[in-house]
Scaffold this motif. Sequence first.
Motif, PDB file in Angstrom:
ATOM      1  N   PHE A 149      -2.486 -10.193   1.512  1.00 53.18           N
ATOM      2  CA  PHE A 149      -2.291  -8.924   0.600  1.00 53.18           C
ATOM      3  C   PHE A 149      -3.211  -7.964   1.349  1.00 53.18           C
ATOM      4  CE2 PHE A 149      -3.864  -6.472  -2.927  1.00 53.18           C
ATOM      5  CZ  PHE A 149      -2.375  -6.008  -3.372  1.00 53.18           C
ATOM      6  N   PHE A 150      -2.379  -6.764   1.584  1.00 52.10           N
ATOM      7  CA  PHE A 150      -2.950  -5.547   2.065  1.00 52.10           C
ATOM      8  C   PHE A 150      -3.217  -4.726   0.863  1.00 52.10           C
ATOM      9  CE2 PHE A 150      -0.201  -7.224   5.341  1.00 52.10           C
ATOM     10  CZ  PHE A 150      -0.966  -7.366   6.484  1.00 52.10           C
ATOM     11  N   ASP A 151      -4.450  -4.831   0.559  1.00 50.09           N
ATOM     12  CA  ASP A 151      -4.968  -3.924  -0.581  1.00 50.09           C
ATOM     13  C   ASP A 151      -5.146  -2.357  -0.274  1.00 50.09           C
ATOM     14  OD1 ASP A 151      -6.525  -2.501  -2.606  1.00 50.09           O
ATOM     15  OD2 ASP A 151      -8.044  -4.442  -2.753  1.00 50.09           O
ATOM     16  N   TYR A 152      -4.219  -1.757  -0.996  1.00 48.64           N
ATOM     17  CA  TYR A 152      -4.237  -0.261  -0.677  1.00 48.64           C
ATOM     18  C   TYR A 152      -5.346   0.761  -1.256  1.00 48.64           C
ATOM     19  CZ  TYR A 152       0.592  -1.084   1.214  1.00 48.64           C
ATOM     20  OH  TYR A 152       1.805  -1.304   1.968  1.00 48.64           O
ATOM     21  N   GLU A 153      -6.039  -0.070  -2.556  1.00 49.10           N
ATOM     22  CA  GLU A 153      -6.807   0.576  -3.234  1.00 49.10           C
ATOM     23  C   GLU A 153      -8.387   0.492  -2.385  1.00 49.10           C
ATOM     24  OE1 GLU A 153      -7.160  -0.713  -7.242  1.00 49.10           O
ATOM     25  OE2 GLU A 153      -4.865  -0.226  -7.432  1.00 49.10           O
ATOM     26  N   GLU A 154      -8.466  -0.670  -1.883  1.00 48.23           N
ATOM     27  CA  GLU A 154      -9.935  -0.859  -1.089  1.00 48.23           C
ATOM     28  C   GLU A 154      -9.796  -0.781   0.486  1.00 48.23           C
ATOM     29  OE1 GLU A 154     -12.361  -3.735  -2.969  1.00 48.23           O
ATOM     30  OE2 GLU A 154     -11.899  -3.338  -4.938  1.00 48.23           O
ATOM     31  N   HIS A 155      -8.510  -0.698   0.709  1.00 51.90           N
ATOM     32  CA  HIS A 155      -8.245  -0.694   2.196  1.00 51.90           C
ATOM     33  C   HIS A 155      -8.748  -1.972   2.906  1.00 51.90           C
ATOM     34  CE1 HIS A 155      -6.942   3.467   1.751  1.00 51.90           C
ATOM     35  NE2 HIS A 155      -8.125   3.892   0.964  1.00 51.90           N
ATOM     36  N   LYS A 156      -8.518  -2.927   2.486  1.00 48.09           N
ATOM     37  CA  LYS A 156      -8.751  -4.379   2.954  1.00 48.09           C
ATOM     38  C   LYS A 156      -7.858  -5.152   2.916  1.00 48.09           C
ATOM     39  CE  LYS A 156     -11.725  -6.615   0.551  1.00 48.09           C
ATOM     40  NZ  LYS A 156     -13.039  -7.077  -0.129  1.00 48.09           N
ATOM     41  N   VAL A 157      -7.965  -6.365   3.648  1.00 43.26           N
ATOM     42  CA  VAL A 157      -7.152  -7.511   3.699  1.00 43.26           C
ATOM     43  C   VAL A 157      -7.528  -8.655   2.782  1.00 43.26           C
ATOM     44  CG1 VAL A 157      -5.812  -8.946   5.151  1.00 43.26           C
ATOM     45  CG2 VAL A 157      -6.227  -6.692   5.927  1.00 43.26           C
ATOM     46  N   ARG A 158      -6.790  -9.085   1.757  1.00 40.50           N
ATOM     47  CA  ARG A 158      -7.189 -10.275   1.050  1.00 40.50           C
ATOM     48  C   ARG A 158      -6.346 -11.411   1.340  1.00 40.50           C
ATOM     49  NH1 ARG A 158     -10.562  -8.252  -3.022  1.00 40.50           N
ATOM     50  NH2 ARG A 158     -10.620  -6.059  -3.452  1.00 40.50           N
ATOM     51  N   PHE A 159      -6.689 -12.643   1.314  1.00 38.81           N
ATOM     52  CA  PHE A 159      -6.131 -13.860   1.786  1.00 38.81           C
ATOM     53  C   PHE A 159      -5.826 -14.928   0.443  1.00 38.81           C
ATOM     54  CE2 PHE A 159      -8.047 -12.278   5.424  1.00 38.81           C
ATOM     55  CZ  PHE A 159      -7.038 -12.036   6.567  1.00 38.81           C
ATOM     56  N   GLY A 160      -4.894 -15.719   0.639  1.00 35.80           N
ATOM     57  CA  GLY A 160      -4.759 -16.719  -0.498  1.00 35.80           C
ATOM     58  C   GLY A 160      -4.693 -16.456  -2.017  1.00 35.80           C
ATOM     59  N   ARG A 161      -5.359 -17.263  -2.667  1.00 35.54           N
ATOM     60  CA  ARG A 161      -5.555 -16.936  -4.280  1.00 35.54           C
ATOM     61  C   ARG A 161      -5.993 -15.620  -4.293  1.00 35.54           C
ATOM     62  NH1 ARG A 161      -7.069 -21.763  -2.587  1.00 35.54           N
ATOM     63  NH2 ARG A 161      -5.902 -23.626  -3.555  1.00 35.54           N
ATOM     64  N   GLU A 162      -6.951 -15.080  -3.673  1.00 32.08           N
ATOM     65  CA  GLU A 162      -7.724 -13.882  -3.943  1.00 32.08           C
ATOM     66  C   GLU A 162      -6.690 -12.854  -3.833  1.00 32.08           C
ATOM     67  OE1 GLU A 162     -11.095 -10.562  -2.205  1.00 32.08           O
ATOM     68  OE2 GLU A 162     -10.724 -12.567  -1.290  1.00 32.08           O
TER      69      GLU A 162
END
Length: 417
Positions: free
Chosen positions: A42-55
Amino acid sequence: MPKNFCGLDFGTSNSTLGIAAGNGVALCPLEAESVTLPSAIFFDYEEHKVRFGREGIGAYIEGTEGRLMRALKSVLGSSLIDETTLVQRKRVAMRDVIGMFMRHLKARAEQHVGHTIEHVVLGRPVRFVDEDDAADAQAEAELIGIAKAQGFHHVEMQFEPVAAALAYEQSLAREELALIVDLGGGTSDFAVARLSPERARAHDRAADILGRSGVHIGGTDFDRRLSIRHVMPHLGYDALIGPKKLPMPSHLYHDLATWHRIPTLYTPQNINYLRSILFQVSAPEMIEQLIEVLVDRKGHRIAAAVEAAKIALSDEAEVTLPIPLDPVVETVLHQGDLDHAVYEDGLRIVQAIDACLRAAGVAPGAIQSVFLTGGSTAVPEIRRQVLGHLPNAKPVTGDLFGSVGLGLAIDAARKFA
């Protein structure tokens, strides 16, 4: 010296990673204490980070602005591997997205063991691509190249059902002629093997693997069929356009019901087309709901709801599927609906089992045990068809999500330790 090898099962739905532990192997925790990691980024546009899996999935479902991608393995062997996807106005190659996910798995394992891991045995399905040897070989080459780009300098491959056989063999007290049935999210894979405690000590097991086969059918196909039958009609799947009563473009619905195709739908062209036909379609209110799904990017929420209903129907006779529209539309599904949706796929799985048995020169009645692994073996109709075809086999249910990863680590220990 530290043992810097692992076995990596990069799955369509979930991934695992096996490492050396004491005198054996174990699965590595990949997300908190869980040894499985959903194959999602998941490319988080709000915090400008990449998240993986369940998160990542959780952030997406909670409404965080961003881009979710699942079933990453499905692009291997297809033209999608050469395409780029838009992430906040930046084009990112699909092979680089897979690389990010694999690099995350590697980093989690290295953090757990406390040293660099450079040797890996990667799992692969018997067939990435049915009946296309060139595309199948290209898919394997792509996966090896991605792994090496993440710092795995020594890469070996092993068929996933063979890895599952190595894991199952650890529990045996005597020799068995076994059929391994590995039904995952994207593929179904099979191997006939002679297994025993004595054979387990041999370094080369090629002579013990009597036959193998595979077919590109898995849990994501079951999701798609269930979605087409029971969700897409609420979004205008059966609607007709204009005085000639033309059908709606079916590819919109099939892509919306297919995990790895969902992001390709979120285009201005698709949205503008749907708006242009609103006043000539037989069910405009449903097309408006479809427009809402594309504008608000709800495709993965719908797919997740369908997947959850499928899993629940493996144990329950009836479930309510909430379709995340505004307002929510609820539809009731029965186990018979799932049985009907997957019936034809079950027949193709049995045909692939027959191909495996023929390759091994073994009749169905000669199989002594059938080792079932992979989440899709929990689907009742599939399980009934498989076991009904093997009249004398003792069914053994393994770790549905961990057997392949453990077997790959066993293979890695033989090759690299």
